[in-house]
Scaffold this motif. Structure first.
Motif, PDB file in Angstrom:
ATOM      1  N   ARG A 163      -1.201   5.897  -4.416  1.00  0.00           N
ATOM      2  CA  ARG A 163      -2.126   6.474  -3.436  1.00  0.00           C
ATOM      3  C   ARG A 163      -3.366   7.055  -4.114  1.00  0.00           C
ATOM      4  NH1 ARG A 163      -1.434   7.350   1.747  1.00  0.00           N
ATOM      5  NH2 ARG A 163       0.779   6.834   1.543  1.00  0.00           N
TER       6      ARG A 163
ATOM      7  N   GLN B  15      -5.767   4.317  -4.755  1.00  0.00           N
ATOM      8  CA  GLN B  15      -6.433   3.912  -3.514  1.00  0.00           C
ATOM      9  C   GLN B  15      -7.552   4.891  -3.156  1.00  0.00           C
ATOM     10  OE1 GLN B  15      -3.743   2.884  -0.209  1.00  0.00           O
ATOM     11  NE2 GLN B  15      -2.064   2.717  -1.691  1.00  0.00           N
ATOM     12  N   MET B  16      -7.280   6.179  -3.267  1.00  0.00           N
ATOM     13  CA  MET B  16      -8.271   7.186  -2.918  1.00  0.00           C
ATOM     14  C   MET B  16      -9.482   7.106  -3.837  1.00  0.00           C
ATOM     15  SD  MET B  16      -5.740  10.406  -2.067  1.00  0.00           S
ATOM     16  CE  MET B  16      -7.115  11.511  -1.754  1.00  0.00           C
TER      17      MET B  16
ATOM     18  N   LEU C 130       0.819  -1.209   0.000  1.00  0.00           N
ATOM     19  CA  LEU C 130       0.000   0.000   0.000  1.00  0.00           C
ATOM     20  C   LEU C 130       0.855   1.262   0.000  1.00  0.00           C
ATOM     21  CD1 LEU C 130      -2.647  -1.246   2.555  1.00  0.00           C
ATOM     22  CD2 LEU C 130      -3.117  -0.647   0.165  1.00  0.00           C
ATOM     23  N   ARG C 131       2.007   1.181   0.621  1.00  0.00           N
ATOM     24  CA  ARG C 131       2.881   2.344   0.722  1.00  0.00           C
ATOM     25  C   ARG C 131       3.719   2.553  -0.540  1.00  0.00           C
ATOM     26  NH1 ARG C 131       5.441   0.600   4.662  1.00  0.00           N
ATOM     27  NH2 ARG C 131       7.451   0.089   3.728  1.00  0.00           N
TER      28      ARG C 131
END
Length: 200
Positions: A95, A98-99, A89-90
Motif C-alpha cells: 500500500r 501505491q500511495m 492491489l490488496r
C-alpha cells in the motif's frame, strides 16, 4: 509443447478468479461444466493457492470461449480480471508503494509501475514474453505467445481477463481516466496480444 511451456507456471488467480466469476454469473453447474471440459475439476475440489501449470490456464481460458456464448465468455473473463487486480492491489502490491506512486507525475508513475509489472510478468505470462513501450499519450503492453489466447481462435480481441487486470492496476495508480483497449490479439491471428493504456 516446448520444454519452456512444459515447465512454465502461472499464478493461481488465473484459475480461481475464473471459477468465482463463472459461479457468480452462470452458477455452479455451468462452472462444473467448463472445468470438466477443460479437464480441471481437481482445481474445483482443491482450489490452488500456489503457481499452477501454464497448460491448465491455457485450457481453462480456451474452454471459456469454446463452451460459452460470446457475451458470457467475455463477461466471465472480464470479471475474473477485475477480481485479480483487486487481489493484487490488496495483497501483493504494498500500500505504501501505491500511495507513493500516486504522488508522482502520472507519466513517471506509469513508467515505474510498468517496470515493476515487467519484473513479475512470468507470474501471469508463463512462457510468453511481456514487453512494454511508450507511445504518444500512453503505453503499449505486449504479451507474445500469450497462454490465455493460445488455445482457441476468435473473430475479435478476446483477452478481457488481461484488459480488466491491467485496467484495475493502472487505475489504482493513475486515476479513473485510465482506459485499456486490446488492439491486437493472438486468438484473432495477431503476432502478439497488444494492449494500449491511456490516462488522459
Amino acid at each position: 509443447m516446448t520444454p519452456a511451456e512444459a515447465g512454465a507456471r502461472i499464478g493461481p488467480n488465473a484459475i480461481t478468479r475464473v471459477e468465482a466469476a463463472l459461479t457468480e454469473r452462470l452458477g455452479e453447474e455451468a462452472c462444473q461444466c467448463v472445468f470438466s471440459r477443460a479437464g480441471l475439476l481437481r482445481h474445483l475440489a482443491n482450489p490452488p493457492t500456489d503457481m499452477v501449470p501454464e497448460a491448465d490456464v491455457m485450457r481453462l481460458h480456451a474452454e471459456l470461449h469454446e463452451a460459452l456464448p460470446q457475451p458470457d465468455a467475455d463477461a466471465v473473463a472480464a470479471e475474473a480480471g477485475r477480481q485479480t487486480a483487486e487481489y493484487l492491489l490488496r495483497v501483493r502490491i504494498p500500500r505504501a508503494a501505491q500511495m507513493l506512486l500516486r504522488l508522482l507525475p502520472k507519466a513517471t508513475a506509469a513508467a515505474i509501475f510498468t517496470r515493476a509489472i515487467a519484473r513479475h510478468a512470468w507470474t501471469f505470462g508463463g512462457s510468453g514474453c511481456f514487453s512494454a513501450s511508450r507511445d504518444a499519450g500512453g503505453l503499449v503492453l505486449l504479451i507474445e505467445d500469450n497462454p490465455a489466447a493460445r488455445g482457441f481462435r476468435a473473430d475479435r480481441p478476446s483477452c478481457h481477463y488481461f484488459v480488466e487486470t491491467f485496467r484495475g492496476l493502472y487505475t489504482a495508480i493513475l486515476g479513473n481516466k485510465v482506459r485499456v483497449v486490446e488492439t491486437g490479439c493472438e486468438a484473432v491471428g495477431a503476432a502478439a496480444c497488444r494492449f494500449r493504456v491511456t490516462w488522459r
